[in-house]
Design a protein around this motif. Structure first.
Motif, PDB file in Angstrom:
ATOM      1  N   ILE A 159       0.846  -1.201   0.000  1.00 55.97           N
ATOM      2  CA  ILE A 159       0.000   0.000   0.000  1.00 55.97           C
ATOM      3  C   ILE A 159       0.878   1.246   0.000  1.00 55.97           C
ATOM      4  O   ILE A 159       1.823   1.366   0.788  1.00 55.97           O
ATOM      5  CB  ILE A 159      -0.936   0.009   1.220  1.00 55.97           C
ATOM      6  CG1 ILE A 159      -1.928  -1.136   1.070  1.00 55.97           C
ATOM      7  CG2 ILE A 159      -1.623   1.357   1.369  1.00 55.97           C
ATOM      8  CD1 ILE A 159      -3.367  -0.775   1.222  1.00 55.97           C
ATOM      9  N   GLY A 160       0.537   2.175  -0.881  1.00 57.28           N
ATOM     10  CA  GLY A 160       1.296   3.425  -0.959  1.00 57.28           C
ATOM     11  C   GLY A 160       2.585   3.301  -1.733  1.00 57.28           C
ATOM     12  O   GLY A 160       3.369   4.246  -1.798  1.00 57.28           O
ATOM     13  N   LEU A 161       2.809   2.145  -2.369  1.00 65.16           N
ATOM     14  CA  LEU A 161       4.073   1.947  -3.089  1.00 65.16           C
ATOM     15  C   LEU A 161       3.950   2.346  -4.546  1.00 65.16           C
ATOM     16  O   LEU A 161       3.080   1.845  -5.257  1.00 65.16           O
ATOM     17  CB  LEU A 161       4.487   0.465  -3.015  1.00 65.16           C
ATOM     18  CG  LEU A 161       5.736   0.093  -3.821  1.00 65.16           C
ATOM     19  CD1 LEU A 161       6.987   0.650  -3.173  1.00 65.16           C
ATOM     20  CD2 LEU A 161       5.856  -1.432  -3.958  1.00 65.16           C
ATOM     21  N   GLY A 162       4.840   3.226  -5.002  1.00 64.12           N
ATOM     22  CA  GLY A 162       4.942   3.462  -6.426  1.00 64.12           C
ATOM     23  C   GLY A 162       4.396   4.801  -6.885  1.00 64.12           C
ATOM     24  O   GLY A 162       3.843   5.580  -6.112  1.00 64.12           O
ATOM     25  N   PRO A 163       4.568   5.065  -8.173  1.00 63.28           N
ATOM     26  CA  PRO A 163       4.211   6.385  -8.700  1.00 63.28           C
ATOM     27  C   PRO A 163       2.713   6.577  -8.858  1.00 63.28           C
ATOM     28  O   PRO A 163       1.952   5.623  -8.828  1.00 63.28           O
ATOM     29  CB  PRO A 163       4.885   6.386 -10.095  1.00 63.28           C
ATOM     30  CG  PRO A 163       4.908   4.964 -10.494  1.00 63.28           C
ATOM     31  CD  PRO A 163       5.090   4.171  -9.226  1.00 63.28           C
ATOM     32  N   GLY A 164       2.337   7.846  -9.019  1.00 57.73           N
ATOM     33  CA  GLY A 164       0.952   8.162  -9.337  1.00 57.73           C
ATOM     34  C   GLY A 164       0.187   8.701  -8.152  1.00 57.73           C
ATOM     35  O   GLY A 164       0.553   8.508  -6.991  1.00 57.73           O
ATOM     36  N   LEU A 165      -0.889   9.391  -8.458  1.00 56.00           N
ATOM     37  CA  LEU A 165      -1.773   9.887  -7.403  1.00 56.00           C
ATOM     38  C   LEU A 165      -2.352   8.699  -6.638  1.00 56.00           C
ATOM     39  O   LEU A 165      -2.425   8.701  -5.408  1.00 56.00           O
ATOM     40  CB  LEU A 165      -2.897  10.726  -8.030  1.00 56.00           C
ATOM     41  CG  LEU A 165      -4.012  11.165  -7.083  1.00 56.00           C
ATOM     42  CD1 LEU A 165      -3.458  12.040  -5.976  1.00 56.00           C
ATOM     43  CD2 LEU A 165      -5.100  11.890  -7.837  1.00 56.00           C
ATOM     44  N   THR A 166      -2.793   7.681  -7.371  1.00 54.57           N
ATOM     45  CA  THR A 166      -3.128   6.415  -6.723  1.00 54.57           C
ATOM     46  C   THR A 166      -1.919   5.517  -6.931  1.00 54.57           C
ATOM     47  O   THR A 166      -1.664   5.052  -8.039  1.00 54.57           O
ATOM     48  CB  THR A 166      -4.380   5.791  -7.366  1.00 54.57           C
ATOM     49  OG1 THR A 166      -4.221   5.731  -8.788  1.00 54.57           O
ATOM     50  CG2 THR A 166      -5.613   6.605  -7.047  1.00 54.57           C
ATOM     51  N   PRO A 167      -1.104   5.322  -5.886  1.00 52.22           N
ATOM     52  CA  PRO A 167       0.153   4.580  -6.068  1.00 52.22           C
ATOM     53  C   PRO A 167      -0.071   3.203  -6.679  1.00 52.22           C
ATOM     54  O   PRO A 167      -1.129   2.592  -6.523  1.00 52.22           O
ATOM     55  CB  PRO A 167       0.700   4.479  -4.643  1.00 52.22           C
ATOM     56  CG  PRO A 167       0.103   5.647  -3.922  1.00 52.22           C
ATOM     57  CD  PRO A 167      -1.264   5.809  -4.505  1.00 52.22           C
TER      58      PRO A 167
ATOM     59  N   THR B 226      -1.653   5.470   2.796  1.00 59.77           N
ATOM     60  CA  THR B 226      -1.781   6.068   1.467  1.00 59.77           C
ATOM     61  C   THR B 226      -2.640   7.322   1.576  1.00 59.77           C
ATOM     62  O   THR B 226      -3.157   7.649   2.643  1.00 59.77           O
ATOM     63  CB  THR B 226      -2.359   5.067   0.455  1.00 59.77           C
ATOM     64  OG1 THR B 226      -2.168   5.603  -0.875  1.00 59.77           O
ATOM     65  CG2 THR B 226      -3.834   4.805   0.693  1.00 59.77           C
ATOM     66  N   ASN B 227      -2.782   8.039   0.473  1.00 59.56           N
ATOM     67  CA  ASN B 227      -3.529   9.293   0.540  1.00 59.56           C
ATOM     68  C   ASN B 227      -5.036   9.054   0.520  1.00 59.56           C
ATOM     69  O   ASN B 227      -5.505   7.951   0.202  1.00 59.56           O
ATOM     70  CB  ASN B 227      -3.093  10.217  -0.606  1.00 59.56           C
ATOM     71  CG  ASN B 227      -3.488   9.686  -1.979  1.00 59.56           C
ATOM     72  OD1 ASN B 227      -4.656   9.712  -2.364  1.00 59.56           O
ATOM     73  ND2 ASN B 227      -2.505   9.185  -2.728  1.00 59.56           N
ATOM     74  N   ARG B 228      -5.782  10.074   0.832  1.00 58.29           N
ATOM     75  CA  ARG B 228      -7.213   9.909   1.059  1.00 58.29           C
ATOM     76  C   ARG B 228      -7.964   9.487  -0.195  1.00 58.29           C
ATOM     77  O   ARG B 228      -8.932   8.734  -0.126  1.00 58.29           O
ATOM     78  CB  ARG B 228      -7.795  11.227   1.584  1.00 58.29           C
ATOM     79  CG  ARG B 228      -7.273  11.589   2.959  1.00 58.29           C
ATOM     80  CD  ARG B 228      -7.236  13.084   3.147  1.00 58.29           C
ATOM     81  NE  ARG B 228      -8.588  13.610   3.239  1.00 58.29           N
ATOM     82  CZ  ARG B 228      -8.890  14.883   3.054  1.00 58.29           C
ATOM     83  NH1 ARG B 228      -7.945  15.761   2.747  1.00 58.29           N
ATOM     84  NH2 ARG B 228     -10.120  15.297   3.171  1.00 58.29           N
TER      85      ARG B 228
ATOM     86  N   GLY C 151      -4.975   6.834 -16.416  1.00 56.68           N
ATOM     87  CA  GLY C 151      -3.817   7.408 -15.757  1.00 56.68           C
ATOM     88  C   GLY C 151      -2.533   7.143 -16.522  1.00 56.68           C
ATOM     89  O   GLY C 151      -2.528   6.881 -17.715  1.00 56.68           O
TER      90      GLY C 151
ATOM     91  N   THR D 283      -1.764   3.623 -13.710  1.00 57.86           N
ATOM     92  CA  THR D 283      -2.920   3.103 -12.976  1.00 57.86           C
ATOM     93  C   THR D 283      -3.564   1.928 -13.697  1.00 57.86           C
ATOM     94  O   THR D 283      -3.851   0.887 -13.095  1.00 57.86           O
ATOM     95  CB  THR D 283      -3.958   4.228 -12.759  1.00 57.86           C
ATOM     96  OG1 THR D 283      -3.447   5.143 -11.781  1.00 57.86           O
ATOM     97  CG2 THR D 283      -5.301   3.690 -12.287  1.00 57.86           C
TER      98      THR D 283
END
Lengths: 351, 527
Positions: A194-202, A257-259, A304, A307
């Motif tokens: 979770i939270g790994l990698g590029p992008g707004l949604t990793p 991760t982000n919201r 994306g 994504t």
């Protein structure tokens, strides 16, 4: 300032359609993109207003946004309010979203599942077709190795790209943990993605989202009101797997991760993916289908930057893994001690 | 090496914007590496493992955006941050307008441009037929740039197009010029009276450039895809192109270009040509045919001969591209005398398949033994078609050279590598390459080729030999790369540059035999 733009709402994702009537106070814009924005309700729920051409999703209010318009140029910014205006919704000062003709969107369920051998054949054909086109970014390279990873093995050759190399080991660990019903290891493996990698949604989030939706559709699992899977509860490796994954994702996504990504993961653990995901899963699973499997994959990879590819990798692995779990059949429930990590002292909880 | 992290709190940018930001910052001279990524724990670990995490980044949260920089010197930080701030400030709050909106689907594109009548499709081959079908069903003509489309799909798509009165140019169609607008790989050409239909992108480009050098322009140039004149496809799109140019009032003369067509395709085309009211020059390279004696049908066997015929029919003088200047002759004499007797093999390295093929035909006509990967593989023959004797011409646009890489017209790495490898071969004394300029091609080929040419000479001299390099330059004065600057740079680096591919092959032959007497001399002093 008066309303200068009135746009019809074409569709509303079903989970969002259930929430919107409860919108008493304004929702607030927290992120703005060219043709979409994310908003947060007073209750902390996130959803998206977007150009309908970006595709349907569980949290999306799809709007007939005229070409050449961008939300920013029409005064939509972080902090802009979305408020009720009778039946309609007013976004900022200039935009009125007309909801009268909006259709509720939800994916078409898979009515008749193809035999497992046929699904595996389709997976193999699709992976073979996609091989030369997989980019090295994010977790996309895992597309090529979905079959290998679903057996808990590492690919013979390392994947290109730092994220994919790191993720490969973690995904193999996740698969082994899921198939051995090892809750703590599932929890750790999910946490490592979770939270790994590029992008707004990793990448890791997109991967796990695709995996979860694919597994839920393939295994026909649906969470009950108590938050567990009554059809599978304590009865099979598949049921335990779904529970372990869902709870781990839910637990980690709040902090790791982000919201925006967390809101999408929250939908994924309910089996609510976007239209492109469900279309592809339908193509893989539906017994009688004339749909173009490669075309459905292309539609998904358009999302994306990475994504779509990350989600595709998760879906391919998810279907593979779900088939494997089905074949394991009605396995004995794992030892109580391993499930205590997530046990809840409520009626209907795992005993 | 300086590591800096720039953190934006609660900053959400879409994935494509983040990717573009990273690339734009990384393109700055003093920036070794840039990565715009959300500040999650796992991503901070990733940055740390890559040596890109600094103190500011460590305190970022999951909802924050980290722009991590590896700088050559601290002086570059300000420039990098300026780009970051500009890009992030102009992001989603930018003004509306065409440049902001990039539709992701055909439907979205048609909403933006409902008056469009052509779709150019360049997606991986697996998906290309489906997208082309959607475009045709939407009433659009199609230029299908994609390759790896099945023959069955090509036949079906062309039938669908014809049934709907549309063009399906391709697949693997890289070139078209329609109403003066260059599409794909194409050259700047004046508007004129000549219409072309070609089952060959580089062939079309070459003839257009030869005509442009004579001041003769074109009405339209249609690429129909390399398999159009096969038995299965039957030349249907070339026939459609011929019909359209017949009806086009701006077209006075028609040129058809292809490698040898199938028997049935040729018969169909010849029947249509006999009905033509306009003169037609037919360049079916390597076709053993059959010259027709119509008053208005002219069969030629090289691109240069086809261009020469067109100019002749239009009453225009043939410019200098068919002959060599005195300066070039002197250069060739010097090169030829420097080549050892055992060092006379030709190695051709081409980006245009048709140009490679034309060179092959010219050399064989001159009595040389030539091998090429253009021809069906013979068992036990090396991958690139080379035998133990004879010359070797390689089409670097072949799939085996382009998997996972851009086309050699855009990316010169494989060609430069092959040039240097060839120079190490003691038997190779002549390098023969094409250089195709124009829109879509490498923006400054000389920048890559000049170092390769110098390395070629260095390698050759290390083995005590020499290598002559002959360049067939396909370009026009209006091309973005500046034809004259490219020619100057390559000539300075020791290459012999001419503007006709057939002439370049003849020069290579003359060098190989140490006999320049057969080469056509430009009239006058030629300086």
């Amino acid at each position: 300032m008066t309303i200068s733009h009135e746009w019809p709402v074409a569709f509303i994702g079903a989970p969002l359609a259930a929430e919107l009537p409860r919108l008493e106070r304004a929702a607030t814009v927290i992120a703005v993109f060219r043709r979409s924005c994310y908003l947060e309700t007073a209750g902390g729920r996130l959803f998206c207003v977007a150009d309908r051409n970006m595709g349907e999703g569980p949290l999306t209010l799809g709007v007939d946004l005229p070409p050449r318009h961008t939300l920013g140029a029409l005064g939509v910014a972080v902090g802009t309010l979305l408020e009720r205006d009778g039946e309609d919704l007013r976004l900022g000062r200039q935009i009125l979203l007309r909801t009268g003709q909006a259709a509720m969107w939800q994916p078409r369920p898979v009515s008749n599942v193809a035999p497992m051998a046929e699904i595996r054949r389709r997976l193999g054909c699709l992976i073979e077709k996609l091989k030369s086109y997989v980019p090295p970014d994010g977790m996309a390279p895992l597309v090529t190795h979905a079959g290998t990873l679903a057996r808990g093995n590492l690919p013979a050759t390392p994947c290109p790209g730092a994220v994919a190399q790191l993720a490969t080991t973690r995904v193999a660990q996740l698969v082994n943990a899921v198939t051995s019903s090892d809750s703590p290891k599932v929890y750790d493996a999910v946490g490592s993605l979770i939270g790994l990698g590029p992008g707004l949604t990793p990448s890791g989030d997109d991967f796990l989202g695709g995996l979860m939706v694919a597994m839920l559709v393939t295994l026909r699992g649906k969470r009950g009101p108590g938050g567990d899977y009554p059809h599978w509860r304590g009865e099979s490796a598949a049921g335990v797997a779904l529970e372990n994954l869902a709870r781990s994702i839910t637990s980690h996504s709040t902090a790791k991760t982000n919201r925006i990504s967390a809101a999408l993961l929250e939908q994924a653990v309910e089996g609510n993916g976007n239209a492109a995901q469900h279309r592809l899963i339908g193509c893989l699973l539906e017994a009688k289908t004339t749909a173009n499997l490669a075309g459905a994959a292309l539609d998904l990879t358009r999302l994306g930057h990475t994504t779509g590819w990350d989600s595709l990798a998760g879906i391919l692995l998810g279907v593979h893994l779900a088939l494997g779990l089905k074949e394991m059949g009605m396995a004995a429930a794992p030892p109580t001690a391993q499930r205590d990590l997530f046990s809840r002292p409520t009626v209907g909880a795992l005993a | 090496m300086i590591i800096r992290n720039h953190v934006l709190k609660n900053a959400y940018r879409d994935s494509v914007a983040l990717m573009r930001l990273s690339r734009e910052v990384e393109s700055l001279e003093g920036v070794e590496q840039a990565n715009a990524i959300m500040g999650t724990e796992n991503n901070k670990d990733l940055l740390s493992q890559a040596g890109l995490l600094a103190q500011a980044g460590r305190s970022a949260g999951s909802n924050d955006l980290i722009v991590a920089l590896r700088l050559k010197t601290i002086e570059w930080e300000a420039a990098a941050l300026e780009v970051v701030q500009q890009r992030l400030a102009s992001g989603p709050q930018g003004t509306s307008g065409d440049s902001e909106y990039r539709p992701r689907t055909l439907e979205g594109a048609l909403q933006l441009l409902p008056q469009a009548n052509l779709a150019i499709i360049s997606v991986p081959g697996t998906y290309a037929a489906r997208e082309a079908r959607k475009a045709l069903d939407s009433g659009l003509h199609v230029l299908l740039f994609s390759d790896n489309v099945s023959l069955e799909d090509e036949v079906e798509l062309k039938r669908r197009a014809i049934d709907n009165g549309l063009f399906m140019l391709g697949p693997d169609c890289g070139t078209a010029i329609i109403n003066g607008v260059p599409l794909g790989f194409a050259n700047a050409a004046p508007a004129g009276r000549v219409g072309l239909v070609a089952a060959s992108g580089s062939g079309l480009q070459h003839v257009v450039c030869l005509l442009a050098a004579a001041g003769e322009g074109i009405s339209h140039g249609l690429g129909v895809g390399g398999r159009d004149l096969s038995d299965q496809v039957g030349g249907v799109m070339m026939l459609e192109g011929l019909r359209a140019l017949q009806e086009d009032p701006a077209t006075e003369l028609i040129v058809l270009i292809s490698k040898p067509p199938s028997e049935s395709a040729r018969d169909g085309l010849m029947a249509a040509l006999r009905e033509s009211a306009k003169p037609c020059v037919v360049a079916f390279l390597g076709d053993p045919g059959k010259t027709t004696n119509g008053e208005h049908i002219f069969i030629e066997h090289t691109l240069e001969a086809a261009a020469r015929r067109v100019l002749d029919l239009l009453g225009k003088e043939v410019p200098a591209w068919a002959s060599i200047t005195e300066a070039i002759r002197r250069r060739l004499q010097s090169l030829s005398s420097g080549l050892a007797s055992g060092e006379r093999r030709i190695r051709g390295l081409y980006s245009g398949g048709t140009l490679c093929y034309e060179a092959l035909l010219v050399l064989r006509e001159l009595g040389h033994e030539v091998h090429s990967n253009l021809e069906p593989k013979v068992p036990d023959q090396p991958r690139n078609g080379g035998g133990n004797s004879g010359h070797l011409l390689v089409d670097l646009g072949d799939d085996i050279y382009t998997v996972g890489r851009p086309h050699p017209m855009i990316d010169f790495r494989s060609r430069c590598h092959e040039m240097v490898q060839a120079a190490a071969d003691p038997d190779v004394g002549v390098l023969l390459i094409d250089l195709i300029l124009g829109y879509g091609a490498h923006p400054n080929p000389a920048a890559d080729l000049v170092p390769a040419l110098r390395e070629v000479q260095h390698r050759a001299s290390r083995r005590g030999g020499e290598v002559a390099c002959v360049v067939a330059m396909c370009g026009s004065q209006g091309d973005p790369q500046s034809l004259s600057r490219q020619e100057e740079a390559l000539t300075e680096a020791g290459a012999v540059v001419v503007h006709s591919n057939a002439l370049a092959a003849r020069i290579a032959s003359a060098l190989s035999r140490n006999d320049l007497s057969a080469l056509p001399q430009e009239e006058g002093n030629g300086e």
